[in-house]
Design a protein around this motif. Structure first.
Motif, PDB file in Angstrom:
ATOM      1  N   ALA A   4       0.837  -1.211   0.000  1.00  0.00           N
ATOM      2  CA  ALA A   4       0.000   0.000   0.000  1.00  0.00           C
ATOM      3  C   ALA A   4       0.867   1.255   0.000  1.00  0.00           C
ATOM      4  O   ALA A   4       0.592   2.208  -0.743  1.00  0.00           O
ATOM      5  N   ALA A   5       1.923   1.261   0.804  1.00  0.00           N
ATOM      6  CA  ALA A   5       2.824   2.424   0.852  1.00  0.00           C
ATOM      7  C   ALA A   5       3.541   2.604  -0.474  1.00  0.00           C
ATOM      8  O   ALA A   5       3.721   3.727  -0.943  1.00  0.00           O
ATOM      9  N   ALA A   6       3.930   1.501  -1.103  1.00  0.00           N
ATOM     10  CA  ALA A   6       4.599   1.569  -2.401  1.00  0.00           C
ATOM     11  C   ALA A   6       3.649   2.107  -3.472  1.00  0.00           C
ATOM     12  O   ALA A   6       4.055   2.904  -4.335  1.00  0.00           O
ATOM     13  N   THR A   7       2.399   1.692  -3.429  1.00  0.00           N
ATOM     14  CA  THR A   7       1.400   2.179  -4.392  1.00  0.00           C
ATOM     15  C   THR A   7       1.170   3.675  -4.206  1.00  0.00           C
ATOM     16  O   THR A   7       1.129   4.436  -5.181  1.00  0.00           O
ATOM     17  N   ARG A   8       1.046   4.095  -2.963  1.00  0.00           N
ATOM     18  CA  ARG A   8       0.850   5.520  -2.660  1.00  0.00           C
ATOM     19  C   ARG A   8       2.030   6.337  -3.187  1.00  0.00           C
ATOM     20  O   ARG A   8       1.846   7.357  -3.848  1.00  0.00           O
ATOM     21  N   ALA A  37      -0.696   3.054 -14.233  1.00  0.00           N
ATOM     22  CA  ALA A  37      -1.311   1.771 -14.601  1.00  0.00           C
ATOM     23  C   ALA A  37      -2.099   1.183 -13.442  1.00  0.00           C
ATOM     24  O   ALA A  37      -2.249  -0.030 -13.325  1.00  0.00           O
ATOM     25  N   LEU A  38      -2.632   2.056 -12.593  1.00  0.00           N
ATOM     26  CA  LEU A  38      -3.487   1.617 -11.487  1.00  0.00           C
ATOM     27  C   LEU A  38      -4.944   1.881 -11.846  1.00  0.00           C
ATOM     28  O   LEU A  38      -5.245   2.539 -12.832  1.00  0.00           O
ATOM     29  N   THR A  39      -5.812   1.403 -11.006  1.00  0.00           N
ATOM     30  CA  THR A  39      -7.236   1.664 -11.212  1.00  0.00           C
ATOM     31  C   THR A  39      -7.630   2.955 -10.506  1.00  0.00           C
ATOM     32  O   THR A  39      -6.914   3.438  -9.619  1.00  0.00           O
ATOM     33  N   LYS A  40      -8.769   3.471 -10.903  1.00  0.00           N
ATOM     34  CA  LYS A  40      -9.298   4.651 -10.225  1.00  0.00           C
ATOM     35  C   LYS A  40      -9.551   4.341  -8.749  1.00  0.00           C
ATOM     36  O   LYS A  40      -9.334   5.185  -7.881  1.00  0.00           O
ATOM     37  N   GLY A  41      -9.991   3.111  -8.496  1.00  0.00           N
ATOM     38  CA  GLY A  41     -10.232   2.696  -7.115  1.00  0.00           C
ATOM     39  C   GLY A  41      -8.965   2.751  -6.282  1.00  0.00           C
ATOM     40  O   GLY A  41      -9.007   3.135  -5.102  1.00  0.00           O
ATOM     41  N   TYR A  45      -8.503   5.052  -3.079  1.00  0.00           N
ATOM     42  CA  TYR A  45      -8.216   4.367  -1.817  1.00  0.00           C
ATOM     43  C   TYR A  45      -7.198   5.185  -1.013  1.00  0.00           C
ATOM     44  O   TYR A  45      -7.288   5.285   0.206  1.00  0.00           O
ATOM     45  N   HIS A  46      -6.235   5.771  -1.716  1.00  0.00           N
ATOM     46  CA  HIS A  46      -5.155   6.504  -1.058  1.00  0.00           C
ATOM     47  C   HIS A  46      -5.450   7.995  -0.875  1.00  0.00           C
ATOM     48  O   HIS A  46      -4.949   8.609   0.067  1.00  0.00           O
ATOM     49  N   PHE A  47      -6.254   8.571  -1.771  1.00  0.00           N
ATOM     50  CA  PHE A  47      -6.527  10.014  -1.714  1.00  0.00           C
ATOM     51  C   PHE A  47      -7.994  10.264  -1.996  1.00  0.00           C
ATOM     52  O   PHE A  47      -8.536   9.739  -2.963  1.00  0.00           O
ATOM     53  N   LYS A  48      -8.624  11.101  -1.173  1.00  0.00           N
ATOM     54  CA  LYS A  48     -10.050  11.346  -1.387  1.00  0.00           C
ATOM     55  C   LYS A  48     -10.298  12.246  -2.595  1.00  0.00           C
ATOM     56  O   LYS A  48     -11.377  12.219  -3.169  1.00  0.00           O
ATOM     57  N   ASN A  49      -9.275  13.048  -2.975  1.00  0.00           N
ATOM     58  CA  ASN A  49      -9.428  13.915  -4.147  1.00  0.00           C
ATOM     59  C   ASN A  49      -8.056  14.378  -4.632  1.00  0.00           C
ATOM     60  O   ASN A  49      -7.024  14.055  -4.025  1.00  0.00           O
ATOM     61  N   GLU A  52      -6.006  16.565  -2.037  1.00  0.00           N
ATOM     62  CA  GLU A  52      -5.326  15.793  -0.991  1.00  0.00           C
ATOM     63  C   GLU A  52      -4.055  15.152  -1.556  1.00  0.00           C
ATOM     64  O   GLU A  52      -3.015  15.125  -0.905  1.00  0.00           O
ATOM     65  N   MET A  53      -4.139  14.638  -2.773  1.00  0.00           N
ATOM     66  CA  MET A  53      -2.966  14.045  -3.414  1.00  0.00           C
ATOM     67  C   MET A  53      -1.891  15.106  -3.650  1.00  0.00           C
ATOM     68  O   MET A  53      -0.701  14.873  -3.397  1.00  0.00           O
ATOM     69  N   GLY A  54      -2.282  16.297  -4.106  1.00  0.00           N
ATOM     70  CA  GLY A  54      -1.322  17.365  -4.359  1.00  0.00           C
ATOM     71  C   GLY A  54      -0.600  17.812  -3.103  1.00  0.00           C
ATOM     72  O   GLY A  54       0.618  18.029  -3.104  1.00  0.00           O
ATOM     73  N   LEU A  55      -1.339  17.916  -2.011  1.00  0.00           N
ATOM     74  CA  LEU A  55      -0.725  18.309  -0.742  1.00  0.00           C
ATOM     75  C   LEU A  55       0.222  17.228  -0.234  1.00  0.00           C
ATOM     76  O   LEU A  55       1.305  17.531   0.282  1.00  0.00           O
ATOM     77  N   ALA A  56      -0.166  15.972  -0.406  1.00  0.00           N
ATOM     78  CA  ALA A  56       0.723  14.863  -0.027  1.00  0.00           C
ATOM     79  C   ALA A  56       1.976  14.862  -0.896  1.00  0.00           C
ATOM     80  O   ALA A  56       3.079  14.571  -0.419  1.00  0.00           O
ATOM     81  N   MET A  57       1.825  15.198  -2.169  1.00  0.00           N
ATOM     82  CA  MET A  57       2.973  15.263  -3.076  1.00  0.00           C
ATOM     83  C   MET A  57       3.984  16.305  -2.590  1.00  0.00           C
ATOM     84  O   MET A  57       5.195  16.065  -2.603  1.00  0.00           O
ATOM     85  N   ILE A  58       3.508  17.453  -2.138  1.00  0.00           N
ATOM     86  CA  ILE A  58       4.405  18.493  -1.622  1.00  0.00           C
ATOM     87  C   ILE A  58       5.165  17.960  -0.410  1.00  0.00           C
ATOM     88  O   ILE A  58       6.395  18.086  -0.331  1.00  0.00           O
ATOM     89  N   LYS A  59       4.431  17.343   0.505  1.00  0.00           N
ATOM     90  CA  LYS A  59       5.032  16.882   1.765  1.00  0.00           C
ATOM     91  C   LYS A  59       5.905  15.643   1.594  1.00  0.00           C
ATOM     92  O   LYS A  59       6.972  15.535   2.208  1.00  0.00           O
TER      93      LYS A  59
END
Length: 195
Positions: A4-8, A37-41, A45-49, A52-59
């Motif tokens: 899961a951490a690797a996918t994130r 090459a992942l699914t939308k799901g 699963y890792h980011f609600k939107n 949230e993904m963009g903020l995690a990318m910064i951090k």
């Protein structure tokens, strides 16, 4: 690292690469998903939107990729001004994280997203303020040791240095790498004036 951490991390690294090339607003979740090459799901699963993904990318991607060049290099030697010069030179000429034609990912996001999103502004502010505070702290320590001019305002110098970095990275987008080498010559003279 768990699966899961690797996918994130895979999502964040691929999102970073796309956003660096195209910009945050021009990059869609579907493009990120296609690149991983992942699914939308899996994405949701890792980011609600996307935010949230963009903020995690910064951090989780930008900060760890930039900190070794911005913060960890200060105070390594007994000559802080040389450390600051080498920090700037490494950021501009040696950092494999950045491409001249695309500028700095943090500066790009500041330009694009800080006026539009308070969450992005705060996340990017944290990155820049931490860099400025590291420069300021090291300058104040050098002042206390009599290594640099005690009369200068270390906070203002730190702001000046980071603002110059932002400006020359943007100029490099249109002028290319020669803008960096010309800037570094002048920057060396500026630093010499802080003794």
């Amino acid at each position: 690292m768990s699966k899961a951490a690797a996918t994130r991390l895979n999502i964040l690294q691929n999102a970073f690469e796309l956003i660096y090339l195209k910009g945050y607003q021009a990059t869609s979740i579907d493009e990120i998903i296609a690149r991983t090459a992942l699914t939308k799901g899996a994405f949701f699963y890792h980011f609600k939107n996307k935010e949230e993904m963009g903020l995690a990318m910064i951090k989780e991607v930008m900060y760890p990729g930039m900190a070794p060049y911005m913060i960890n290099v200060l105070g390594r030697t007994d000559d802080l001004l040389e450390d600051i010069y080498n920090m700037m030179k490494d950021l501009l000429l040696l950092n494999p994280f950045f491409k001249v034609a695309y500028g700095c990912p943090a500066v790009n996001l500041i330009d694009e997203m800080a006026p539009l999103s308070d969450s992005f502004r705060k996340a990017l502010l944290n990155l820049m303020v931490e860099w400025q505070k590291a420069i300021q702290h090291n300058l104040e320590a050098a002042q206390a040791k009599g290594k640099v001019n005690a009369a200068m305002d270390a906070r203002q110098v730190a702001l000046f240095i980071t603002a110059n970095y932002s400006g020359v990275r943007n100029m490099g987008k249109v002028l290319g790498k020669p803008a960096y080498t010309d800037f570094l010559k002048q920057f060396k003279g500026y630093l010499a004036g802080l003794k």
